[in-house]
Design a protein around this motif. Structure first.
Motif, PDB file in Angstrom:
ATOM      1  N   ARG A  25      40.794  75.524  47.412  1.00 10.09           N
ATOM      2  CA  ARG A  25      41.529  75.950  46.299  1.00 10.09           C
ATOM      3  C   ARG A  25      41.829  74.946  45.425  1.00 10.09           C
ATOM      4  N   SER A  26      41.505  75.352  43.907  1.00  4.80           N
ATOM      5  CA  SER A  26      42.032  74.512  43.010  1.00  4.80           C
ATOM      6  C   SER A  26      43.175  74.126  42.718  1.00  4.80           C
ATOM      7  N   SER A  27      43.710  73.242  42.101  1.00  5.22           N
ATOM      8  CA  SER A  27      45.231  72.871  41.879  1.00  5.22           C
ATOM      9  C   SER A  27      45.284  73.562  40.583  1.00  5.22           C
ATOM     10  N   ASP A  38      38.778  80.246  46.543  1.00  3.25           N
ATOM     11  CA  ASP A  38      38.387  78.880  46.720  1.00  3.25           C
ATOM     12  C   ASP A  38      37.413  78.636  45.807  1.00  3.25           C
ATOM     13  N   SER A  39      38.004  78.316  44.548  1.00  2.45           N
ATOM     14  CA  SER A  39      37.032  77.857  43.501  1.00  2.45           C
ATOM     15  C   SER A  39      36.738  76.417  43.105  1.00  2.45           C
ATOM     16  N   ARG A  40      37.414  75.599  43.905  1.00  6.27           N
ATOM     17  CA  ARG A  40      36.962  73.972  43.576  1.00  6.27           C
ATOM     18  C   ARG A  40      35.708  73.859  44.650  1.00  6.27           C
ATOM     19  N   GLU A  42      33.072  70.786  46.135  1.00  7.90           N
ATOM     20  CA  GLU A  42      32.745  69.524  46.308  1.00  7.90           C
ATOM     21  C   GLU A  42      31.067  69.479  46.767  1.00  7.90           C
ATOM     22  N   ALA A  77      32.937  66.389  42.637  1.00  9.07           N
ATOM     23  CA  ALA A  77      34.030  67.549  42.591  1.00  9.07           C
ATOM     24  C   ALA A  77      34.131  68.404  41.465  1.00  9.07           C
ATOM     25  N   SER A  79      36.349  71.449  39.300  1.00 10.48           N
ATOM     26  CA  SER A  79      37.307  72.552  39.336  1.00 10.48           C
ATOM     27  C   SER A  79      37.948  73.167  38.273  1.00 10.48           C
ATOM     28  N   GLU A  80      36.997  72.541  37.108  1.00  8.91           N
ATOM     29  CA  GLU A  80      37.510  72.977  35.754  1.00  8.91           C
ATOM     30  C   GLU A  80      37.463  74.413  35.400  1.00  8.91           C
ATOM     31  N   GLN A  84      34.034  79.970  41.386  1.00  5.47           N
ATOM     32  CA  GLN A  84      33.294  79.210  42.032  1.00  5.47           C
ATOM     33  C   GLN A  84      31.966  78.929  41.594  1.00  5.47           C
ATOM     34  N   ASN A  87      31.689  76.565  38.600  1.00  3.54           N
ATOM     35  CA  ASN A  87      32.166  74.996  39.147  1.00  3.54           C
ATOM     36  C   ASN A  87      30.827  74.603  39.948  1.00  3.54           C
TER      37      ASN A  87
END
Length: 142
Positions: A25-27, A38-40, A42, A77, A79-80, A84, A87
């Motif tokens: 999950r992105s912050s 769950d868009s962040r 790595e 990583a 997350s901008e 998903q 990213n």
């Protein structure tokens, strides 16, 4: 070349089989979907064990990306973006740019040269003109 392969240069393509992904999950703000999407992304690539790199390329990558490698694995990583897929594309692009910069051959060393006589004279004439301008601004001395 598959869509998920990463083209670094015309001769260097990292296959999708060497890439591993992790999602979380992105912050930051995101509304109602922030706790479910769950868009962040790595992206992990084992540069030290890669089969597509030559020995020279591997040595350059390990040397130049030393601070970013953990046991020979490069992690990026992204997350901008809010979804998903975008990213994933951003992480692939960042990996390609980072590896392309690392495998580029070093620039030739600079040859020291002396300034020409004309450039020295022009510099001194410009300094003298500036001196004359400032001298003309002073009060006259009798």
């Amino acid at each position: 070349m598959a869509d998920s392969d990463v083209r670094v240069t015309a001769a260097l393509v990292i296959p999708a089989s060497e890439l591993s992904w992790r999602f979380s999950r992105s912050s930051g703000p995101g509304g109602q979907g922030v706790n479910t999407a769950d868009s962040r992304v790595e992206l992990m690539w084992d540069a030290a064990a890669s089969a597509v790199l030559s020995d020279v390329q591997r040595e350059r990558i390990v040397d130049r990306l030393d601070g970013r490698l953990v046991d020979g694995v490069l992690t990026i990583a992204a997350s901008e973006h809010r979804n998903q897929l975008r990213n994933r594309d951003a992480a692939r692009a960042r990996l390609a740019a980072l590896v392309a910069e690392a495998v580029r051959p070093p620039a030739p060393p600079r040859r020291a040269t002396k300034p020409t006589r004309g450039s020295k004279e022009r510099r001194l004439q410009a300094k003298q003109r500036r001196t004359d301008v400032k001298r003309m601004r002073q009060r006259p001395t009798d």
